[in-house]
Scaffold this motif. Structure first.
Motif, PDB file in Angstrom:
ATOM      1  N   THR A 270      14.634  21.508   2.485  1.00 50.93           N
ATOM      2  CA  THR A 270      14.463  20.221   1.996  1.00 50.93           C
ATOM      3  C   THR A 270      13.951  19.165   3.093  1.00 50.93           C
ATOM      4  N   ILE A 271      14.455  19.202   4.250  1.00 51.04           N
ATOM      5  CA  ILE A 271      13.835  18.502   5.506  1.00 51.04           C
ATOM      6  C   ILE A 271      12.388  18.622   5.437  1.00 51.04           C
ATOM      7  N   HIS A 272      11.710  19.799   5.372  1.00 45.49           N
ATOM      8  CA  HIS A 272      10.238  19.815   5.257  1.00 45.49           C
ATOM      9  C   HIS A 272       9.805  19.225   4.254  1.00 45.49           C
ATOM     10  N   GLU A 273      10.473  19.504   3.020  1.00 44.82           N
ATOM     11  CA  GLU A 273       9.815  18.671   1.874  1.00 44.82           C
ATOM     12  C   GLU A 273       9.767  17.258   2.064  1.00 44.82           C
ATOM     13  N   MET A 274      10.890  16.573   2.638  1.00 38.36           N
ATOM     14  CA  MET A 274      11.083  15.223   2.418  1.00 38.36           C
ATOM     15  C   MET A 274      10.153  14.591   3.607  1.00 38.36           C
ATOM     16  N   LYS A 275      10.165  15.270   4.873  1.00 36.55           N
ATOM     17  CA  LYS A 275       8.964  14.725   5.742  1.00 36.55           C
ATOM     18  C   LYS A 275       7.845  14.779   5.425  1.00 36.55           C
ATOM     19  N   ASN A 276       7.364  15.649   4.604  1.00 41.14           N
ATOM     20  CA  ASN A 276       5.881  15.853   4.145  1.00 41.14           C
ATOM     21  C   ASN A 276       5.534  14.966   2.971  1.00 41.14           C
ATOM     22  N   ILE A 277       6.266  14.008   2.710  1.00 39.84           N
ATOM     23  CA  ILE A 277       6.077  13.379   1.223  1.00 39.84           C
ATOM     24  C   ILE A 277       4.873  12.442   1.577  1.00 39.84           C
ATOM     25  N   PRO A 278       4.571  11.672   2.702  1.00 38.35           N
ATOM     26  CA  PRO A 278       3.617  10.785   3.064  1.00 38.35           C
ATOM     27  C   PRO A 278       2.351  11.711   2.836  1.00 38.35           C
ATOM     28  N   LEU A 279       2.426  12.930   3.311  1.00 38.79           N
ATOM     29  CA  LEU A 279       1.084  13.646   3.365  1.00 38.79           C
ATOM     30  C   LEU A 279       0.777  14.364   2.106  1.00 38.79           C
ATOM     31  N   GLU A 280       1.470  14.536   1.252  1.00 35.40           N
ATOM     32  CA  GLU A 280       1.470  15.031   0.305  1.00 35.40           C
ATOM     33  C   GLU A 280       0.158  14.380  -0.959  1.00 35.40           C
TER      34      GLU A 280
ATOM     35  N   TYR B 207       0.768  -1.149  -0.137  1.00 31.64           N
ATOM     36  CA  TYR B 207      -0.093   0.057  -0.017  1.00 31.64           C
ATOM     37  C   TYR B 207       0.905   1.301  -0.046  1.00 31.64           C
ATOM     38  N   SER B 208       1.665   1.305   0.771  1.00 31.36           N
ATOM     39  CA  SER B 208       2.588   2.571   1.277  1.00 31.36           C
ATOM     40  C   SER B 208       3.640   2.804  -0.152  1.00 31.36           C
ATOM     41  N   LEU B 209       4.348   1.765  -0.482  1.00 28.07           N
ATOM     42  CA  LEU B 209       5.381   1.918  -1.379  1.00 28.07           C
ATOM     43  C   LEU B 209       4.805   2.327  -2.676  1.00 28.07           C
ATOM     44  N   GLN B 210       3.478   1.947  -3.312  1.00 25.88           N
ATOM     45  CA  GLN B 210       2.979   2.349  -4.262  1.00 25.88           C
ATOM     46  C   GLN B 210       2.701   4.096  -4.070  1.00 25.88           C
ATOM     47  N   ARG B 211       2.308   4.498  -2.889  1.00 23.76           N
ATOM     48  CA  ARG B 211       1.792   5.835  -2.852  1.00 23.76           C
ATOM     49  C   ARG B 211       3.070   6.776  -2.734  1.00 23.76           C
ATOM     50  N   LEU B 212       4.080   6.141  -1.973  1.00 28.07           N
ATOM     51  CA  LEU B 212       5.428   6.858  -1.735  1.00 28.07           C
ATOM     52  C   LEU B 212       6.129   6.964  -3.147  1.00 28.07           C
ATOM     53  N   CYS B 213       5.902   6.115  -4.107  1.00 29.65           N
ATOM     54  CA  CYS B 213       6.465   6.125  -5.276  1.00 29.65           C
ATOM     55  C   CYS B 213       5.585   6.725  -6.173  1.00 29.65           C
ATOM     56  N   LYS B 214       4.552   7.167  -5.928  1.00 33.69           N
ATOM     57  CA  LYS B 214       3.448   7.547  -6.939  1.00 33.69           C
ATOM     58  C   LYS B 214       3.481   6.748  -8.257  1.00 33.69           C
ATOM     59  N   ALA B 215       3.431   5.335  -8.042  1.00 34.21           N
ATOM     60  CA  ALA B 215       3.425   4.536  -9.162  1.00 34.21           C
ATOM     61  C   ALA B 215       2.751   3.269  -8.541  1.00 34.21           C
ATOM     62  N   ARG B 216       2.250   2.511  -9.690  1.00 32.40           N
ATOM     63  CA  ARG B 216       1.662   1.118  -9.412  1.00 32.40           C
ATOM     64  C   ARG B 216       2.724   0.235  -9.466  1.00 32.40           C
ATOM     65  N   MET B 217       2.546  -0.887  -8.623  1.00 31.38           N
ATOM     66  CA  MET B 217       3.697  -1.834  -8.342  1.00 31.38           C
ATOM     67  C   MET B 217       4.252  -2.062  -9.743  1.00 31.38           C
ATOM     68  N   PHE B 218       5.455  -2.381  -9.857  1.00 33.09           N
ATOM     69  CA  PHE B 218       6.182  -2.673 -10.893  1.00 33.09           C
ATOM     70  C   PHE B 218       5.404  -3.788 -11.962  1.00 33.09           C
ATOM     71  N   SER B 219       5.147  -4.961 -11.503  1.00 31.58           N
ATOM     72  CA  SER B 219       4.166  -6.185 -12.041  1.00 31.58           C
ATOM     73  C   SER B 219       3.037  -6.585 -11.350  1.00 31.58           C
ATOM     74  N   ASP B 220       1.987  -6.553 -11.774  1.00 26.79           N
ATOM     75  CA  ASP B 220       0.934  -7.358 -11.237  1.00 26.79           C
ATOM     76  C   ASP B 220       1.304  -8.830 -10.884  1.00 26.79           C
ATOM     77  N   THR B 221       1.851  -9.353 -11.987  1.00 27.33           N
ATOM     78  CA  THR B 221       2.168 -10.908 -12.093  1.00 27.33           C
ATOM     79  C   THR B 221       3.098 -11.143 -10.819  1.00 27.33           C
ATOM     80  N   LEU B 222       4.171 -10.344 -10.620  1.00 23.49           N
ATOM     81  CA  LEU B 222       5.145 -10.530  -9.824  1.00 23.49           C
ATOM     82  C   LEU B 222       4.385 -10.777  -8.169  1.00 23.49           C
ATOM     83  N   SER B 223       3.595  -9.364  -8.289  1.00 20.63           N
ATOM     84  CA  SER B 223       2.842  -9.080  -6.776  1.00 20.63           C
ATOM     85  C   SER B 223       1.978 -10.524  -6.690  1.00 20.63           C
ATOM     86  N   TYR B 224       1.376 -11.100  -7.335  1.00 24.74           N
ATOM     87  CA  TYR B 224       0.400 -12.280  -7.248  1.00 24.74           C
ATOM     88  C   TYR B 224       1.272 -13.571  -6.955  1.00 24.74           C
ATOM     89  N   ILE B 225       2.416 -13.670  -7.540  1.00 25.58           N
ATOM     90  CA  ILE B 225       3.050 -14.895  -7.690  1.00 25.58           C
ATOM     91  C   ILE B 225       3.723 -14.851  -6.162  1.00 25.58           C
TER      92      ILE B 225
END
Lengths: 710, 60
Positions: free
Chosen positions: B43-53, A78-96
């Motif tokens: 920069t610190i402020h930007e980085m720590k706010n990433i999850p909230l963005e 859940y968090s990785l996709q949102r922190l990367c602003k991207a869908r998981m690299f591969s759905d197939t790998l996710s389900y495997i």
């Protein structure tokens, strides 16, 4: 800049989330059964599959790898996709990854119940499953790094650093600790023996706690706590220092599991020193978590999610203070082999892992289903019952530990052990064990309320399978450092390089500890009279391993007067050189067995005693809580693989004479017949090809080698 | 200092390993502190706010 539209994959999160709840309930129910078996041994039902010594590893593995494991993956996906602003690299790998992991859990459960085990705590699985874990773990990493490489954010947020460190370290630990040579499809021997095996195992065991139960959860904390509190983490600077310090130091602390054992002193000291230093980064993480809530404590009163998080982070703080204290020799002499360890790990498991998981689920499920939590009141009820459950679980066990260790160490004014009969010290603990089971029952009641609440939330909402999001793509910049960019800032946008640096950091500690123990011969002084096991003893030892005797019996007499008086001469490193795997154990629910076979010893029992004791321990000691192992009296010993086992042992460097494998079965029969004849003269009619004969041969061999050298 | 030295010496098995380890750790620790405090506030402020963005963006 143009925004790109994409969709987060919520279905994989949902899958892992359901698996977390399912395995959580199963793993905890099995734990309740194990707890009750210590109060009423009849609950082992005199059946191999339901006996405590097979149930206990099933419980620990189910909770760690099935419940916590699936929670890590749910939270990460859940968090990785949102922190990367991207869908998981591969759905197939996710389900495997998902189905592979569940298949591993099911095969683990089946093989444990059937008695296939390596007997290395939290790494009991046999080699084919070890291989499967490696493959699935690599798939998880591949998918994670693929996602990181196609991300739409420049900086990689600190939570992801913890995921990266988790991935790389667990891979290293698992591979090194699982180096084993197969005998057949479901039986293998680890390449390390005795002291080396113990060091590698606890380097693994300690860091499984560090990198499976701690670092991924710190990553989750750094994502979900700010989200739930709707405020950024207290100090990002602290999180950077805390991250590197934690992964650097954790890896060194493994030997604190082996204080006062036959491990070389320098390695023991190293374990202690680093365990103490570890308080600093651990508390750095805890304080960073708690201080994130500064000025928001009014929200904690209202929001069950934050309540769960506060108790989780506090439990983390308590555990990580208690752990280093238990790593000092003075405290360790007192707590090791007692229920203190069990209480300690449950503060971590129930408090830190359990509560962080439930806080995360209560936050995540309504968002995945576009609805509100079904009942805040039920979530609060879960929280309070769970918190009480943790207290009712841990306090009786601390009490039990203090009671028992004082009884073990008490001498009369005349200088004799006040409680020479081990059983006396166990009987005292039964009320505490009952209270602990009640604590566990409270905790799982909370969990069941939680599951009901989440299921209701799910049925009231509509699942958002692919969640729409948009972000601007990253502009391409140089892979090298750009002007004014520090090394670390560069690293923070380069996931693969970040992984390599993390790998180097964790390898330093591991290598400094493990390599000298391999290479320096003087670390394990050889004892000339220590000889390899006979084929029958080796088979008996494998039965000892299969039945999980190590879950309750240690084979390591520490150099204390209270132990040498009770068990005999303290254990030497050189005595274990042929022990693939080592059987030192970590808990004494029953007495130590390191000198069980020494005829002049205090613990010595004749063959007939062992025979009757395995049939029904309560025939000999009414108050014993040891399970029955009566099938050993009926089962025929499978000696088809004996020759192969000897060959594998030879490959591992055990000095059987050349060509001995062909002769092994004849020797086995001769020794078995001698034991059967001996039993006959004691009035017990038994065929020499029964499993009990092999087990007796092994038990009577224990600790005798160094006595014969005199 | 004597008391510190005495206590260090009487730890059983203290040898070069823990010393090397400690020095290594200490260097890493100091370097990390210097690094983190050299990052500017913005920069610190930007980085720590990433999850909230993303919360703001996706209006969750």
């Amino acid at each position: 800049m143009d925004q790109e539209k994409f969709y987060y994959d919520n279905r994989i999160v949902k899958y892992f989330l359901y698996a977390t709840l399912f395995w959580g309930v199963i793993g905890m129910l099995v734990g309740i059964l194990a707890a009750l078996q210590l109060v009423w041994p009849e609950l082992s039902f005199n059946t191999a599959m339901t006996t405590f010594s097979r149930i206990r590893p099933l419980h620990t593995n189910a909770v760690i790898f099935a419940f916590v494991g699936n929670a890590i993956f749910a939270g990460t996906y859940y968090s990785l996709q949102r922190l990367c602003k991207a869908r998981m690299f591969s759905d197939t790998l996710s389900y495997i990854h998902f189905w592979g992991w569940q298949l591993i859990i099911v095969s683990a459960a089946l093989t444990f119940l059937a008695g296939y085990t390596l007997s290395k705590e939290y790494a009991e699985l046999e080699w084919p499953i070890d291989l499967a874990i490696t493959i699935i773990w690599v798939i998880f990493g591949w998918n994670m790094f693929g996602t990181l490489l196609k991300r739409r954010t420049r900086h990689i947020y600190v939570a992801v650093w913890f995921y990266i460190a988790t991935f790389v370290t667990v891979a290293v630990l698992h591979i090194v600790n699982s180096i084993e040579i197969p005998v057949n499809f479901l039986k293998s021997y680890p390449v390390f023996a005795g002291v080396q095996d113990a060091l590698v195992q606890w380097w693994y065991g300690h860091n499984a706690v560090a990198f499976f139960l701690t670092t991924p959860f710190l990553g989750l904390m750094y994502y979900y706590l700010p989200k739930a509190a709707n405020r950024p983490v207290y100090s990002y600077r602290l999180s950077i220092i805390h991250f590197w310090a934690l992964i650097f130091i954790y890896i060194w602390a493994g030997p604190h599991h082996l204080l006062y054992s036959s491990l070389p002193d320098w390695a023991q000291t190293l374990g202690t020193v680093f365990s103490i230093i570890l308080i600093a980064p651990s508390w750095g993480g805890m304080l960073n978590g708690l201080l994130t809530l500064r000025g928001a404590w009014d929200k904690v009163r209202e929001d069950p999610v934050l309540k769960f998080f506060v108790v989780a982070v506090t439990a983390y703080g308590m555990s990580t203070l208690e752990g280093p204290l238990m790593s000092t020799k003075t405290v360790n002499a007192f707590t090791h082999f007692t229920d203190w360890t069990i209480a300690h790990v449950h503060i971590g498991a129930l408090g830190w892992n359990g509560f962080l998981t439930f806080g995360m689920l209560y936050w995540m499920v309504p968002r995945l289903f576009g609805t509100q939590l079904f009942s805040r009141k039920l979530a609060n009820t879960h929280f309070w019952i769970g918190t009480l459950g943790i207290l009712f679980y841990a306090i009786p066990l601390y009490w039990a530990a203090i009671t028992q260790t004082l009884m073990w160490k008490e001498f009369t004014p005349d200088g004799f052990l006040k409680y020479p009969n081990f059983l006396e010290t166990v009987t005292q603990l039964i009320p505490m064990y009952a209270a602990r089971a009640f604590g566990g029952l409270l905790y799982i009641t909370g969990v069941i309320i939680g599951v009901y609440n989440l299921v209701k939330t799910v049925t009231h909402g509509k699942f958002i399978r692919d969640e729409a999001a948009s972000a601007a793509p990253l502009d391409t910049i140089s892979g090298r450092r750009i002007q004014g960019e520090s090394r670390h800032r560069w690293l923070e946008r380069k996931p693969v390089q970040f992984m390599i640096v993390s790998l180097v950091v964790i390898l330093i500690g591991g290598l400094v500890e493990i390599i000298p123990t391999w290479l320096i011969k003087s670390n394990v002084p050889t004892i000339a009279s220590v000889k390899p096991y006979t084929p029958l003893e080796l088979e008996g030892r494998d039965i000892y391993i299969r039945e999980g005797c190590y879950t309750c019996h240690s084979q390591m007499i520490r150099p204390f007067r209270s132990e040498t008086e009770r068990y005999g001469e303290y254990s030497k490193a050189g005595e274990f050189v042929y022990d693939h795997p080592f059987q030192w154990g970590s808990k004494r629910t029953g007495p130590d067995l390191a000198r069980e076979g020494v005829k002049s010893g205090r613990l010595y029992k004749p063959d007939s005693w062992h025979y009757n004791h395995m049939d029904d321990p309560r025939k000999l000691n009414e108050q014993s809580i040891m399970p029955r192992y009566s099938w050993l009296l009926r089962n025929r010993l499978n000696s088809c693989t004996t020759a192969r086992k000897i060959s594998v042992m030879q490959k591992l460097g055990v000095p059987y004479p050349e060509g001995y494998a062909e002769q092994a079965n004849d020797d086995l029969s001769i020794q078995a017949q001698q034991i059967a004849d001996g039993l006959k003269s004691a009035g017990i009619e038994v065929r020499s090809d029964k499993e009990i004969i092999a087990l007796i041969a092994y038990l009577q061999r224990l600790g005798t080698d160094i006595m014969e050298g005199r | 200092m004597d008391i510190i030295q005495h206590h260090l010496e009487t730890i059983p098995g203290i040898s070069i390993y823990p010393v090397i380890s400690f020095v290594l750790f200490f260097i890493v620790f100091v370097v990390m502190i210097i690094h983190t405090f050299s990052i500017d506030k913005k920069t610190i402020h930007e980085m720590k706010n990433i999850p909230l963005e993303e919360m703001e963006e996706n209006n969750q």
